[in-house]
Design an enzyme around this catalytic site. Sequence first.
Site, PDB file in Angstrom:
ATOM      1  N   GLU A 126       0.789  -1.235   0.000  1.00 10.11           N
ATOM      2  CA  GLU A 126       0.000   0.000   0.000  1.00 10.11           C
ATOM      3  C   GLU A 126       0.825   1.292   0.000  1.00 10.11           C
ATOM      4  O   GLU A 126       0.805   2.050   0.979  1.00 10.11           O
ATOM      5  CB  GLU A 126      -0.980  -0.008   1.175  1.00 10.11           C
ATOM      6  CG  GLU A 126      -2.040  -1.090   1.015  1.00 10.11           C
ATOM      7  CD  GLU A 126      -3.150  -1.007   2.058  1.00 10.11           C
ATOM      8  OE1 GLU A 126      -3.063  -0.172   2.982  1.00 10.11           O
ATOM      9  OE2 GLU A 126      -4.115  -1.797   1.938  1.00 10.11           O
ATOM     10  N   GLU A 147      -5.482  -7.639  -1.441  1.00  9.93           N
ATOM     11  CA  GLU A 147      -6.358  -7.550  -0.282  1.00  9.93           C
ATOM     12  C   GLU A 147      -7.742  -7.097  -0.736  1.00  9.93           C
ATOM     13  O   GLU A 147      -7.860  -6.178  -1.538  1.00  9.93           O
ATOM     14  CB  GLU A 147      -5.847  -6.536   0.758  1.00  9.93           C
ATOM     15  CG  GLU A 147      -4.550  -6.901   1.446  1.00  9.93           C
ATOM     16  CD  GLU A 147      -4.145  -5.847   2.469  1.00  9.93           C
ATOM     17  OE1 GLU A 147      -5.019  -5.035   2.885  1.00  9.93           O
ATOM     18  OE2 GLU A 147      -2.969  -5.815   2.852  1.00  9.93           O
TER      19      GLU A 147
END
Length: 339
Positions: free
Chosen positions: A137, A257
Amino acid sequence: NWYGFETDNFLPFGLLAQRYTNILDRIKQLGFNVLRLPFSNQALLPESRPRDIDYGKNYDLVGLNSLQCMDKFIQYSGIIGLRVILDRHSAEAGMFYNETFWHVNSFYTEQRYIDDWVMLAKRYGGTSVIAADLWNEPKKKVTWGYQNRTDWNLAAERVSAAIQQVNSDWLIIVEGIGIEYWWGGNLKGVAKHPLRIPYQNKLVYSVHEYCVELYPQQWFVNASYPGGPFPGNMRGVWESNWGYILRQNIAPIFVGEFGTDFLHEPYDSIWLPMFLKYINGEYTSDGVNDLMPGDFGASWAWWSINPDLQDYGLFTTDWNSVVAKKMDAIRPYLGPPLN
């Protein structure tokens, strides 16, 4: 996803309740063929020792440091036919939210970041590990295609080249940035600045996707958002940020995810099936699968099996039984088993 190596536990959670091989067996029994395993660079240091573990159940982990425990997880995953994706979640244990760049201080430099990936690529070459998810991320001030020191795409090319010098078999997974989208999910820059790595056929782009409970993004709550109100705008949101890569066959997409808690209705029960259909080839609202014969949609990993995080967990607190509503939703989209 089975998290914990990236925290100051220095080990995936659940080992007070179960033996680690039992949890891996259960993941395999449920039909999953790959495990995304987050870790921190700190976990790779010799002095990093696991916590919160029942050594009576996990007797073969006695005296091992975090990296040596990772060896055991990877070895057993190979025995049962479960593949592993290593996800560099953070530099310092538990500091994911606070770290802006892939390098964070005079100790966790870019060179250490690269050196650790090279070490892992050597250590786990020829094992059940199939991929390196280079950095979890990218967010905040990270850019793509600006031609400066904050460009994640350029850093990803540097570390990819180093990894592929010693291990050309692994897939190289590169997440997007977090500008005006979910952290790690904005891959608009690929259109003009695609990555170039030595073994280009090993490149996989990656995104993370969530529903409204993680954050009330504008496309969920703003009826005047471009493309109209939710849920009619969602395919356009996905297409503009990363879906075009999949549709135009630029490269594979891995959804590293995604998840939901089914506590924010009616959003969850609308968003999750729509998203699963989209990544499996239903790119428009006509109900027709757009994949050509022999083509595949995106690969994915649910966040997470852990039962103790924001109600996304697939397992219940016994670390064996599952939340039926979640498992029922994703079961039809599981990939084939691997030997």
